[in-house]
Design a protein around this motif. Sequence first.
Motif, PDB file in Angstrom:
ATOM      1  N   VAL A   1      40.837 -11.129 -67.392  1.00  0.00           N
ATOM      2  CA  VAL A   1      39.309 -11.110 -67.330  1.00  0.00           C
ATOM      3  C   VAL A   1      39.681 -12.420 -65.937  1.00  0.00           C
ATOM      4  CG1 VAL A   1      36.980 -11.659 -67.363  1.00  0.00           C
ATOM      5  CG2 VAL A   1      38.236 -10.699 -68.966  1.00  0.00           C
ATOM      6  N   GLN A   2      38.683 -12.906 -65.161  1.00  0.00           N
ATOM      7  CA  GLN A   2      38.933 -13.402 -63.735  1.00  0.00           C
ATOM      8  C   GLN A   2      37.793 -14.111 -63.482  1.00  0.00           C
ATOM      9  OE1 GLN A   2      41.201 -13.181 -60.613  1.00  0.00           O
ATOM     10  NE2 GLN A   2      43.215 -14.137 -60.765  1.00  0.00           N
ATOM     11  N   LEU A   3      37.238 -15.046 -64.331  1.00  0.00           N
ATOM     12  CA  LEU A   3      35.900 -15.954 -63.291  1.00  0.00           C
ATOM     13  C   LEU A   3      36.057 -17.068 -62.556  1.00  0.00           C
ATOM     14  CD1 LEU A   3      34.397 -16.602 -67.127  1.00  0.00           C
ATOM     15  CD2 LEU A   3      34.285 -14.580 -66.023  1.00  0.00           C
ATOM     16  N   GLN A   4      35.050 -16.763 -61.664  1.00  0.00           N
ATOM     17  CA  GLN A   4      34.520 -17.517 -60.415  1.00  0.00           C
ATOM     18  C   GLN A   4      34.034 -18.307 -59.928  1.00  0.00           C
ATOM     19  OE1 GLN A   4      37.823 -17.736 -58.186  1.00  0.00           O
ATOM     20  NE2 GLN A   4      36.632 -19.652 -57.467  1.00  0.00           N
ATOM     21  N   ALA A   5      33.268 -19.432 -60.434  1.00  0.00           N
ATOM     22  CA  ALA A   5      32.965 -21.021 -60.158  1.00  0.00           C
ATOM     23  C   ALA A   5      32.650 -21.299 -59.434  1.00  0.00           C
ATOM     24  CB  ALA A   5      32.568 -21.573 -61.536  1.00  0.00           C
ATOM     25  N   SER A   6      31.894 -21.603 -58.363  1.00  0.00           N
ATOM     26  CA  SER A   6      31.981 -21.884 -57.085  1.00  0.00           C
ATOM     27  C   SER A   6      30.231 -22.932 -56.846  1.00  0.00           C
ATOM     28  CB  SER A   6      32.018 -21.335 -56.091  1.00  0.00           C
ATOM     29  OG  SER A   6      31.370 -19.682 -55.931  1.00  0.00           O
ATOM     30  N   GLY A   7      30.004 -22.977 -55.781  1.00  0.00           N
ATOM     31  CA  GLY A   7      29.479 -23.801 -55.256  1.00  0.00           C
ATOM     32  C   GLY A   7      29.451 -25.320 -55.626  1.00  0.00           C
ATOM     33  N   GLY A   8      29.973 -26.525 -56.369  1.00  0.00           N
ATOM     34  CA  GLY A   8      29.670 -27.569 -56.780  1.00  0.00           C
ATOM     35  C   GLY A   8      30.707 -28.106 -55.198  1.00  0.00           C
ATOM     36  N   GLY A   9      29.418 -29.222 -55.808  1.00  0.00           N
ATOM     37  CA  GLY A   9      29.839 -30.425 -54.157  1.00  0.00           C
ATOM     38  C   GLY A   9      29.062 -31.509 -53.970  1.00  0.00           C
ATOM     39  N   LEU A  10      28.846 -32.450 -53.702  1.00  0.00           N
ATOM     40  CA  LEU A  10      28.439 -33.356 -53.077  1.00  0.00           C
ATOM     41  C   LEU A  10      27.043 -33.091 -52.955  1.00  0.00           C
ATOM     42  CD1 LEU A  10      28.652 -37.401 -53.614  1.00  0.00           C
ATOM     43  CD2 LEU A  10      28.711 -36.505 -50.993  1.00  0.00           C
ATOM     44  N   VAL A  11      25.654 -34.171 -54.070  1.00  0.00           N
ATOM     45  CA  VAL A  11      24.538 -34.160 -53.967  1.00  0.00           C
ATOM     46  C   VAL A  11      23.931 -34.877 -53.716  1.00  0.00           C
ATOM     47  CG1 VAL A  11      23.585 -33.089 -56.503  1.00  0.00           C
ATOM     48  CG2 VAL A  11      22.149 -32.367 -54.595  1.00  0.00           C
ATOM     49  N   GLN A  12      23.016 -35.412 -53.331  1.00  0.00           N
ATOM     50  CA  GLN A  12      22.362 -36.748 -53.455  1.00  0.00           C
ATOM     51  C   GLN A  12      21.136 -36.568 -54.444  1.00  0.00           C
ATOM     52  OE1 GLN A  12      20.363 -37.407 -49.943  1.00  0.00           O
ATOM     53  NE2 GLN A  12      21.775 -39.089 -49.011  1.00  0.00           N
ATOM     54  N   THR A  13      21.311 -37.346 -55.028  1.00  0.00           N
ATOM     55  CA  THR A  13      20.042 -37.759 -56.895  1.00  0.00           C
ATOM     56  C   THR A  13      18.653 -36.778 -55.747  1.00  0.00           C
ATOM     57  OG1 THR A  13      20.646 -39.731 -57.446  1.00  0.00           O
ATOM     58  CG2 THR A  13      18.717 -39.399 -58.039  1.00  0.00           C
ATOM     59  N   GLY A  14      18.040 -36.139 -56.613  1.00  0.00           N
ATOM     60  CA  GLY A  14      16.965 -35.759 -56.208  1.00  0.00           C
ATOM     61  C   GLY A  14      16.790 -34.330 -55.316  1.00  0.00           C
ATOM     62  N   GLY A  15      18.360 -34.275 -55.019  1.00  0.00           N
ATOM     63  CA  GLY A  15      18.389 -32.976 -53.997  1.00  0.00           C
ATOM     64  C   GLY A  15      18.602 -31.692 -55.144  1.00  0.00           C
ATOM     65  N   SER A  16      19.064 -30.428 -53.979  1.00  0.00           N
ATOM     66  CA  SER A  16      19.275 -29.797 -54.208  1.00  0.00           C
ATOM     67  C   SER A  16      21.178 -28.896 -55.060  1.00  0.00           C
ATOM     68  CB  SER A  16      18.592 -28.609 -53.887  1.00  0.00           C
ATOM     69  OG  SER A  16      17.449 -28.549 -54.253  1.00  0.00           O
ATOM     70  N   LEU A  17      21.381 -27.792 -55.146  1.00  0.00           N
ATOM     71  CA  LEU A  17      22.398 -27.137 -54.758  1.00  0.00           C
ATOM     72  C   LEU A  17      22.979 -26.200 -55.980  1.00  0.00           C
ATOM     73  CD1 LEU A  17      25.560 -28.365 -54.014  1.00  0.00           C
ATOM     74  CD2 LEU A  17      25.665 -29.113 -55.700  1.00  0.00           C
ATOM     75  N   ARG A  18      23.098 -24.824 -55.399  1.00  0.00           N
ATOM     76  CA  ARG A  18      23.978 -23.795 -56.133  1.00  0.00           C
ATOM     77  C   ARG A  18      25.007 -23.624 -56.781  1.00  0.00           C
ATOM     78  NH1 ARG A  18      21.551 -18.461 -54.372  1.00  0.00           N
ATOM     79  NH2 ARG A  18      23.593 -17.841 -53.228  1.00  0.00           N
ATOM     80  N   LEU A  19      24.970 -22.535 -57.502  1.00  0.00           N
ATOM     81  CA  LEU A  19      26.219 -23.074 -58.421  1.00  0.00           C
ATOM     82  C   LEU A  19      26.256 -21.042 -58.570  1.00  0.00           C
ATOM     83  CD1 LEU A  19      26.683 -25.623 -60.964  1.00  0.00           C
ATOM     84  CD2 LEU A  19      26.742 -25.465 -58.342  1.00  0.00           C
ATOM     85  N   SER A  20      27.662 -20.853 -58.811  1.00  0.00           N
ATOM     86  CA  SER A  20      27.424 -19.155 -58.018  1.00  0.00           C
ATOM     87  C   SER A  20      28.318 -18.849 -59.216  1.00  0.00           C
ATOM     88  CB  SER A  20      27.930 -18.696 -57.418  1.00  0.00           C
ATOM     89  OG  SER A  20      26.860 -18.891 -56.329  1.00  0.00           O
ATOM     90  N   CYS A  21      28.787 -17.843 -59.828  1.00  0.00           N
ATOM     91  CA  CYS A  21      29.737 -17.046 -61.132  1.00  0.00           C
ATOM     92  C   CYS A  21      29.790 -16.221 -60.643  1.00  0.00           C
ATOM     93  CB  CYS A  21      29.437 -17.876 -62.877  1.00  0.00           C
ATOM     94  SG  CYS A  21      30.222 -17.361 -64.075  1.00  0.00           S
TER      95      CYS A  21
END
Length: 124
Positions: A1-21
Amino acid sequence: VQLQASGGGLVQTGGSLRLSCGASGRTFSTYGWFRQAPGKEREFVAGIRWSGSTTRYADSVKGRFTMSRDNAANTVYLEMKSVKPTDMAVYYCAVTSRALIWSSLDRQNAYDYWGQGTLVTVSS
């Protein structure tokens, strides 16, 4: 089984980010997001059942994070909004073939497979 998590990175306080798996070639009954900050133990963030609407969030992210699934893409997402410095961590996706009940979604030992993690860095 391979799980691929992605979407991480640098975000400013108060900002938004979306992670995928995404899980390669297979759909699991329950998906979870966990995170581990430097020097801290890994902790539960959110969990979702593939069928139905059972979802659970850690108190620390409730109202700011939303976990969802895309059946067609066989992918789950973690939408992070109003990000705080305390959200900075390596985020891990985990899955199990068991349809966990709501009260068990936060149990790390209930999940069978874990992804490699994606780093979220929060700048002030």
